[in-house]
Design an enzyme around this catalytic site. Structure first.
Site, PDB file in Angstrom:
ATOM      1  N   ASP A 135       0.820  -1.218   0.000  1.00  0.00           N
ATOM      2  CA  ASP A 135       0.000   0.000   0.000  1.00  0.00           C
ATOM      3  C   ASP A 135       0.855   1.269   0.000  1.00  0.00           C
ATOM      4  O   ASP A 135       0.706   2.143   0.868  1.00  0.00           O
ATOM      5  CB  ASP A 135      -0.937   0.017   1.214  1.00  0.00           C
ATOM      6  CG  ASP A 135      -1.631  -1.307   1.448  1.00  0.00           C
ATOM      7  OD1 ASP A 135      -1.944  -1.985   0.460  1.00  0.00           O
ATOM      8  OD2 ASP A 135      -1.848  -1.664   2.620  1.00  0.00           O
ATOM      9  N   HIS A 179       0.028  -2.220  14.074  1.00  0.00           N
ATOM     10  CA  HIS A 179       0.306  -2.418  12.645  1.00  0.00           C
ATOM     11  C   HIS A 179      -0.672  -1.554  11.861  1.00  0.00           C
ATOM     12  O   HIS A 179      -1.874  -1.826  11.810  1.00  0.00           O
ATOM     13  CB  HIS A 179       0.157  -3.895  12.267  1.00  0.00           C
ATOM     14  CG  HIS A 179       0.702  -4.227  10.916  1.00  0.00           C
ATOM     15  ND1 HIS A 179      -0.095  -4.420   9.813  1.00  0.00           N
ATOM     16  CD2 HIS A 179       1.982  -4.381  10.490  1.00  0.00           C
ATOM     17  CE1 HIS A 179       0.656  -4.698   8.766  1.00  0.00           C
ATOM     18  NE2 HIS A 179       1.926  -4.674   9.148  1.00  0.00           N
ATOM     19  N   GLY A 208     -10.570  -8.142   8.032  1.00  0.00           N
ATOM     20  CA  GLY A 208     -11.815  -8.801   7.677  1.00  0.00           C
ATOM     21  C   GLY A 208     -13.045  -8.257   8.367  1.00  0.00           C
ATOM     22  O   GLY A 208     -14.144  -8.777   8.187  1.00  0.00           O
ATOM     23  N   LYS A 209     -12.892  -7.197   9.163  1.00  0.00           N
ATOM     24  CA  LYS A 209     -14.015  -6.574   9.855  1.00  0.00           C
ATOM     25  C   LYS A 209     -13.991  -5.066   9.597  1.00  0.00           C
ATOM     26  O   LYS A 209     -12.950  -4.504   9.275  1.00  0.00           O
ATOM     27  CB  LYS A 209     -13.941  -6.848  11.360  1.00  0.00           C
ATOM     28  CG  LYS A 209     -13.981  -8.334  11.739  1.00  0.00           C
ATOM     29  CD  LYS A 209     -13.901  -8.510  13.241  1.00  0.00           C
ATOM     30  CE  LYS A 209     -13.898  -9.982  13.618  1.00  0.00           C
ATOM     31  NZ  LYS A 209     -15.163 -10.650  13.239  1.00  0.00           N
ATOM     32  N   ASN A 264     -16.386   0.609   5.338  1.00  0.00           N
ATOM     33  CA  ASN A 264     -15.188   0.320   6.126  1.00  0.00           C
ATOM     34  C   ASN A 264     -14.246   1.514   6.082  1.00  0.00           C
ATOM     35  O   ASN A 264     -13.803   1.931   5.010  1.00  0.00           O
ATOM     36  CB  ASN A 264     -14.489  -0.922   5.564  1.00  0.00           C
ATOM     37  CG  ASN A 264     -13.442  -1.487   6.503  1.00  0.00           C
ATOM     38  OD1 ASN A 264     -13.375  -1.126   7.675  1.00  0.00           O
ATOM     39  ND2 ASN A 264     -12.623  -2.382   5.990  1.00  0.00           N
ATOM     40  N   SER A 295     -13.378  -0.112   1.696  1.00  0.00           N
ATOM     41  CA  SER A 295     -12.927  -1.458   1.364  1.00  0.00           C
ATOM     42  C   SER A 295     -14.088  -2.418   1.581  1.00  0.00           C
ATOM     43  O   SER A 295     -14.657  -2.472   2.672  1.00  0.00           O
ATOM     44  CB  SER A 295     -11.738  -1.844   2.252  1.00  0.00           C
ATOM     45  OG  SER A 295     -11.383  -3.199   2.072  1.00  0.00           O
ATOM     46  N   GLU A 351     -11.494  -1.754  -3.214  1.00  0.00           N
ATOM     47  CA  GLU A 351     -10.869  -0.985  -2.133  1.00  0.00           C
ATOM     48  C   GLU A 351      -9.781  -0.076  -2.699  1.00  0.00           C
ATOM     49  O   GLU A 351      -9.652   0.090  -3.900  1.00  0.00           O
ATOM     50  CB  GLU A 351     -10.278  -1.936  -1.087  1.00  0.00           C
ATOM     51  CG  GLU A 351      -9.230  -2.889  -1.631  1.00  0.00           C
ATOM     52  CD  GLU A 351      -8.789  -3.919  -0.600  1.00  0.00           C
ATOM     53  OE1 GLU A 351      -9.413  -4.024   0.475  1.00  0.00           O
ATOM     54  OE2 GLU A 351      -7.812  -4.642  -0.889  1.00  0.00           O
ATOM     55  N   HIS A 394      -3.378  -1.472  -5.113  1.00  0.00           N
ATOM     56  CA  HIS A 394      -3.310  -0.397  -4.130  1.00  0.00           C
ATOM     57  C   HIS A 394      -2.346   0.705  -4.608  1.00  0.00           C
ATOM     58  O   HIS A 394      -1.281   0.926  -4.055  1.00  0.00           O
ATOM     59  CB  HIS A 394      -2.887  -0.892  -2.755  1.00  0.00           C
ATOM     60  CG  HIS A 394      -3.377   0.015  -1.673  1.00  0.00           C
ATOM     61  ND1 HIS A 394      -4.274  -0.383  -0.711  1.00  0.00           N
ATOM     62  CD2 HIS A 394      -3.129   1.338  -1.425  1.00  0.00           C
ATOM     63  CE1 HIS A 394      -4.544   0.632   0.102  1.00  0.00           C
ATOM     64  NE2 HIS A 394      -3.864   1.695  -0.331  1.00  0.00           N
TER      65      HIS A 394
END
Length: 336
Positions: free
Chosen positions: A30, A84, A107-108, A147, A167, A222, A292
């Protein structure tokens, strides 16, 4: 003789240290880039936010991370967050650098975007100091069908600042920023979607596939990035799946609009809110997936800055920089 031998060994040692200080083919995820004076600075996902610097965009020096410890506000807001930090974006405005960054649980959509500022990017300057301003926006499971990660900031033709982000879930969102660039002006339930893989805007999120995170669903888009050129706003985004090494299927798409609010259409006139998007670059025999991206202009030349999963190195993500050409006012990558 012994004295001269010691001197020779000393200078050889210094040379080796200096040579090792700089690296090529660096592993990043990224990436986003900016130039201050004659030096390029690269920010990417990592513990405390990874920072690299270079004089030629080829040999890179690893700098100290932006944060030596996880921001306290982020630890409180995101219980799973340990330091992170994902997907930074760097923006220069009125003599100050604004670094936006993502904190999340994979994932959330337990996620938030923060921002830190600095007067300079030169770590040797007496004015160098990152000041964190905390949360810009936050998303909540079961409350926001979006997100709050992958920010990118741009100003429109009137000088109004906007943040594009998002995302999976309902897709890519666009929100106006406050004048101080530290907060979102809109209400959380009034932020429009400007790109999605769903064919019907507002339709339920498609289910996850191939064992991917269930909560995220299958709307695999995303990493948005907005770039102004020739009277258009170009919306770049990444689709399909990152972060899988040899199984990564990441690729980049683009649409454009005369207005920053959209609609963003691809070359076939299909809106990006209805699954549209013209392919910019995808994986090949040398790279399992690419994505990205950021777009930067240096000395009148546009560049696509992104990461690719190196097929020659077990899918390790590596920095890639490609010249961005334009054909009929559409971006075109001709790889070296």
């Amino acid at each position: 003789m012994k004295k001269y031998l010691i001197l020779i060994l000393f200078f050889l040692g210094v040379f080796r240290l200096n040579a090792q200080e700089y690296q090529t083919a660096i592993s990043v995820h990224d990436p986003v880039m900016i130039r201050q004076n004659n030096r390029y600075y690269l920010f990417s996902t990592g513990w405390g936010i990874n920072v690299w610097s270079s004089a030629d965009r080829k040999s890179w020096k690893k700098e100290q991370p932006v944060f030596s410890k996880a921001p306290e506000w982020a630890v409180k807001a995101i219980p799973e967050f340990k330091g992170h930090i994902w997907a930074p974006d760097i923006y220069f405005h009125e003599g100050k650098y604004y670094l936006y960054y993502s904190v999340s649980a994979f994932g959330k959509n337990t996620s938030a975007i923060g921002v830190a500022t600095n007067a300079t990017l030169d770590p040797d300057s007496p004015d160098f100091k990152w000041t964190d301003h905390g949360k810009v926006i936050q998303s909540f499971p079961g409350k926001t069908n979006w997100n709050a990660i992958d920010p990118n900031v741009i100003s429109d033709e009137k000088g109004i600042p906007w943040m594009v982000f998002g995302s999976f879930w309902d897709g890519i969102k666009l929100a106006q920023l406050s004048k101080d660039l530290l907060h979102i002006s809109a209400q959380a339930d009034d932020i429009p979607t400007i790109a999605s893989r769903k064919k019907v805007p507002g339709a339920p999120n498609p289910p996850a596939v191939d064992g991917n995170p269930v909560d995220a669903g299958g709307n695999a888009i995303e990493a948005p990035f907005l770039f102004k050129k020739s009277g258009y706003y170009y919306l770049f985004a990444s689709i399909d799946y990152c972060c899988k090494g040899e199984k990564s299927t990441y690729k980049m798409i683009v649409g454009r609009s005369r207005s920053i609010k959209g609609p963003y259409l691809d070359r076939n006139g299909i809106a990006m809110t209805q699954g549209g998007g013209t392919l910019v670059l995808e994986g090949d025999a040398g790279w399992y997936g690419v994505g990205h991206n950021a777009v930067c202009s240096f000395d009148g030349i546009d560049y696509l800055i992104f990461h690719g999963y190196d097929a020659k190195d077990k899918g390790v993500p590596k920095l890639r920089i490609e010249k961005l050409n334009w054909l009929n006012e559409w971006p075109l990558v001709i790889e070296k």
